[in-house]
Design an enzyme around this catalytic site. Structure first.
Site: not given
Length: 339
Positions: A190, A214, A285, A288, A311, A320
């Site tokens: 990110r 995150k 993004h 990404r 994730h 994806y």
């Protein structure tokens, strides 16, 4: 005095101050009762300190919950313990009537459930009304990705600009931009993770980089040789030209020597994509998304891609696979004589 009031007075949090400034209508202030203001302040500390959410997420959740509490206050609620499912549903209904998108409503519903769960754990609510709210299903759109040949052209263009015989300051910026593009695409990290890197984040021998994502979770991500080469060129030839006494250990620097911020990084990506001839206007993004899609197209398994992207759930990475399938179907329709 309730526990919520004590927490709020001790914290002196900005959330409490901001809640007092919220407006019910233009030109009319709608201050929250002390107990609700204190609860909002405690919720902010919980998001920042205990859950380690990003500043962006914290701002969004605080804004959503502040709006919820104001709505409940107008309905007669004076303290968190009076909050009921009807108030939550009424608030979301008003948001829907005002034209909020499904994705926005889903996020606001998640913020409300997070707050009521927090209030229940604190003992402010005897029962948690959040689960009664349900979860709004959103239509997930396929992410926009660049083709592999498009990505190659963009990176080649950026690397040529970095090697051009331009003035030192311009060359430094070009080296930085090339390293930013190479690293974003090579790792799929990110933009906030990119801006938080330092030179010590890399293990050049193992070709990996440590990133903090995150929830303040750290993970190790593989890095390709071209990206490491671009980072090394930036560190040796570019960074010294922009560094100042206040630069600190930041890997990437802005034009004035401070740590590169996400907004500038996004501008860099947009600009370099245009210069590389890309017709797709995307940002970090998008790179990404492209990295994840190209990994799956190259045979990487879903679990590995999930780990690389950071994730927490494989369901997030699953989208994806749909991108790859759609691209496969498109190629089939173009190439097969009886498609």
């Amino acid at each position: 005095m309730t526990a919520a009031e004590k927490a709020g007075q001790k914290a002196g949090s900005k959330a409490g101050q901001n809640a007092r400034k919220q407006k019910q209508t233009a030109g009319q202030e709608s201050p929250l009762p002390p107990e609700m203001t204190a609860a909002l302040a405690a919720f902010e500390r919980h998001l920042r300190a205990e859950r380690s959410l990003s500043p962006h997420t914290v701002r969004a959740y605080l804004g959503d919950v502040s709006s919820l509490l104001e709505h409940a206050h107008r309905a007669g609620v004076q303290a968190p313990e009076d909050l009921q499912a009807t108030h939550l549903r009424g608030w979301l209904a008003s948001q829907h009537s005002s034209g909020a998108a499904r994705t926005t409503l889903a996020r606001r519903g998640a913020a409300a459930r997070t707050f009521t769960a927090f209030a229940h754990r604190r003992g402010w609510l005897n029962t948690d009304p959040g689960p009664q709210l349900g979860t709004l299903k959103t239509r997930r759109t396929l992410p926009h990705v660049l083709r592999q040949d498009e990505m190659r052209t963009v990176l080649d263009t950026a690397n040529r600009a970095a090697q051009a015989g331009t003035p030192p300051a311009d060359k430094a910026v070009a080296l930085r931009d090339a390293a930013v593009l190479e690293l974003l695409y090579a790792t799929g990290i990110r933009v906030s993770e990119l801006c938080g890197l330092t030179p010590d984040s890399f293990d050049h021998a193992r070709r990996t980089v440590r990133v903090r994502g995150k929830g303040d979770k750290e993970r190790t991500v593989p890095v390709g040789v071209p990206a490491l080469r671009a980072v090394t060129a930036w560190l040796e030839q570019g960074r010294p030209a922009l560094a100042t006494a206040t630069s600190g250990p930041a890997l990437f620097l802005g034009a004035r020597g401070g740590r590169l911020d996400p907004r500038t990084a996004r501008r860099i990506v947009h600009q370099r994509l245009r210069e590389g001839g890309s017709t797709r206007d995307t940002g970090p993004h998008g790179l990404r998304h492209s990295a994840a899609t190209h990994l799956l197209e190259g045979g990487a398994d879903l679990r590995s891609v999930q780990e690389i992207l950071g994730h927490s759930s494989p369901a997030t990475t699953q989208i994806y696979t749909h991108v790859s399938i759609e691209r496969l179907k498109s190629s089939y329709r173009q190439a097969h004589p009886r498609a």
